[in-house]
Write an enzyme that holds these catalytic residues in place. Sequence first.
Site, PDB file in Angstrom:
ATOM      1  N   SER A 104     -22.963   5.284  50.091  1.00 11.24           N
ATOM      2  CA  SER A 104     -23.879   5.744  51.144  1.00 11.24           C
ATOM      3  C   SER A 104     -23.774   5.010  52.469  1.00 11.24           C
ATOM      4  O   SER A 104     -24.438   5.400  53.425  1.00 11.24           O
ATOM      5  CB  SER A 104     -25.321   5.651  50.663  1.00 11.24           C
ATOM      6  N   THR A 165     -24.723   9.458  32.723  1.00 11.11           N
ATOM      7  CA  THR A 165     -23.827   8.802  33.685  1.00 11.11           C
ATOM      8  C   THR A 165     -22.352   9.181  33.533  1.00 11.11           C
ATOM      9  O   THR A 165     -21.753   9.709  34.479  1.00 11.11           O
ATOM     10  CB  THR A 165     -24.006   7.274  33.594  1.00 11.11           C
ATOM     11  N   GLY A 342     -24.527   0.970  49.371  1.00 10.99           N
ATOM     12  CA  GLY A 342     -23.731   2.068  48.844  1.00 10.99           C
ATOM     13  C   GLY A 342     -23.565   1.969  47.341  1.00 10.99           C
ATOM     14  O   GLY A 342     -23.344   0.876  46.802  1.00 10.99           O
ATOM     15  N   THR A 343     -23.696   3.094  46.681  1.00  8.24           N
ATOM     16  CA  THR A 343     -23.416   3.174  45.241  1.00  8.24           C
ATOM     17  C   THR A 343     -22.581   4.411  45.003  1.00  8.24           C
ATOM     18  O   THR A 343     -23.029   5.520  45.294  1.00  8.24           O
ATOM     19  CB  THR A 343     -24.704   3.351  44.408  1.00  8.24           C
ATOM     20  N   ASN A 369     -24.068   1.421  37.945  1.00 10.42           N
ATOM     21  CA  ASN A 369     -24.940   1.784  36.827  1.00 10.42           C
ATOM     22  C   ASN A 369     -25.328   0.529  36.041  1.00 10.42           C
ATOM     23  O   ASN A 369     -25.463   0.561  34.824  1.00 10.42           O
ATOM     24  CB  ASN A 369     -24.271   2.825  35.912  1.00 10.42           C
TER      25      ASN A 369
HETATM   26  C1  REX Z   1     -24.881   8.400  42.359  1.00  4.42           C
HETATM   27  C2  REX Z   1     -24.846   8.039  40.916  1.00  4.42           C
HETATM   28  C3  REX Z   1     -25.649   7.428  43.235  1.00  4.42           C
HETATM   29  C4  REX Z   1     -24.342   6.706  40.624  1.00  4.42           C
HETATM   30  C5  REX Z   1     -25.869   7.918  44.659  1.00  4.42           C
HETATM   31  N1  REX Z   1     -25.072   7.347  45.592  1.00  4.42           N
HETATM   32  O1  REX Z   1     -26.701   8.739  44.945  1.00  4.42           O
HETATM   33  C6  REX Z   1     -25.234   7.518  47.002  1.00  4.42           C
HETATM   34  C7  REX Z   1     -25.518   6.115  47.504  1.00  4.42           C
HETATM   35  C8  REX Z   1     -24.014   8.121  47.633  1.00  4.42           C
HETATM   36  O2  REX Z   1     -24.616   5.347  47.794  1.00  4.42           O
HETATM   37  N2  REX Z   1     -26.781   5.696  47.434  1.00  4.42           N
HETATM   38  C9  REX Z   1     -27.108   4.312  47.647  1.00  4.42           C
HETATM   39  C10 REX Z   1     -24.171   6.316  39.177  1.00  4.42           C
HETATM   40  C11 REX Z   1     -27.966   3.805  46.570  1.00  4.42           C
HETATM   41  C12 REX Z   1     -27.814   4.065  48.936  1.00  4.42           C
HETATM   42  O3  REX Z   1     -28.092   4.971  49.667  1.00  4.42           O
HETATM   43  O4  REX Z   1     -28.089   2.925  49.205  1.00  4.42           O
HETATM   44  N3  REX Z   1     -25.389   6.379  38.406  1.00  4.42           N
HETATM   45  C13 REX Z   1     -23.661   4.894  39.266  1.00  4.42           C
HETATM   46  C14 REX Z   1     -25.607   7.202  37.398  1.00  4.42           C
HETATM   47  C15 REX Z   1     -26.947   7.035  36.711  1.00  4.42           C
HETATM   48  O5  REX Z   1     -24.816   8.020  37.046  1.00  4.42           O
HETATM   49  N4  REX Z   1     -27.148   7.909  35.630  1.00  4.42           N
HETATM   50  O6  REX Z   1     -24.477   3.976  39.138  1.00  4.42           O
HETATM   51  O7  REX Z   1     -22.474   4.752  39.553  1.00  4.42           O
END
Ligand code: REX
Length: 423
Positions: A104, A165, A342-343, A369
Amino acid sequence: MVSGTVGTGTALGAVVVSLLAAPAQAAPSADTHGADTRQVAATAAAAPDDAGLRAILRMARTQGAPGAMARIDDNGTVHRLVEGVADRATGRTISTNDRFRVGSITKTFSAVVLLQLVDEGKLKLDKSVNSYLPGLLPDDRITVRHVLNHRSGLYDYTNDMFARTVPGFEAVRNKVFSYRDLVKLSLKKPRTNAPGAAYSYSNTNFVVAGMLIEKLTGHGVGAEYQKRVFTPLHLTETFYVHPGTAIPGRHANGYLRPDTAGAALVDSTKQTASWAQSAGAIISTAHDLDVFTSALLRGKLMSAAQLTQMKKWTQVNSNTAYGLGLRRRDLSCGISVYGHTGTVQGYYSYAFTTKDGKRSLTALANTSNNTTVLNTMYRTLESAFCGKPAAKAATAKAAAQAATPGAAPMERHEDIAPGVTRD
Ligand code: REX
């Protein structure tokens, strides 16, 4: 293995971006909360705590991250810390030069492009999204600003997509979505709030942001990031390869933790990241992200009027606020830092800078995760910007009178899309 180096690196200041003449500042909208009024120290006072950072990275590793690294660019002095591996198969030590998926943090790039378009008179923050993309959204009251500050009420489709996941990831790893596919997934669910009524973090908002970029420029978002941000800032290690699946060149592999305790990590490096696109598909390095956040806060990427808009905050919790594609984190020493988290499967990252852009941190763990690791990596901000605990206490004392009353006890409330992260 832990290593740390400090040296003089690429100067962050030599960035010149020509700005179009800035129009008069847009009138604040009713749904934007406080302007940037915290009267805290403009920049980090205490030296970065390298030993503290090392200990944090080491802890992330013991908690399940194959590798973790951090790079601080402090007014020309570079701190580099690494722990563990970039690649479990080869055992190669992770490097602060490794490329990785920034998740993100991409949202900040998308917001920059849209705010440049505001500067060019092609977009108005308080106009309806549907006036640019007729019929896209079910409510004409959703504005561009609502999308950029997560107040649109558009449901986050990733909640369902990644409810499980690894199966969720494998189902989309090689998929190519159109933006409309993703908006359609979101609209299957009721909206979370009326337009402007509440903050609710949603990837759908930045899918709409990507659609706006395409519509207003006539180009894909990758071309606009390149022209407007990557090239002017000389971010030669930063890429938007969607729908390509490989990270070009030397990179850290990403390792996704399955939901089942004890199950083997899944190498999630290769994927289209099509589920994320303008909400999360950029690839970059710690150096380039430090240059980017610094340039942004120094006002090199848009007019002062638009940077002011970007920093109109919605308070998310006691130590986090969200602007337009930009987070503010209020640290225990009274300093606020600006950037994004970012995740993306296999990668957790943090890219933040001080208000004056003089000190920037990028930190990465190559797993995801894993909430324990995420909580640990959050603490890199404290070490990077508040310094050693003794220095932190002194800085906090000095800043205490100026800080917003009640702000910043040290706690982490990550506002990842609800329901998306598992312990
Ligand atoms: C997607 C799933 C996480 C991750 C997500 N990422 O929405 C957006 C991002 C692009 O970066 N958000 C972060 C997965 C938090 C932000 O804005 O700061 N989790 C993982 C699962 C859980 O699959 N069941 O942890 O890789």
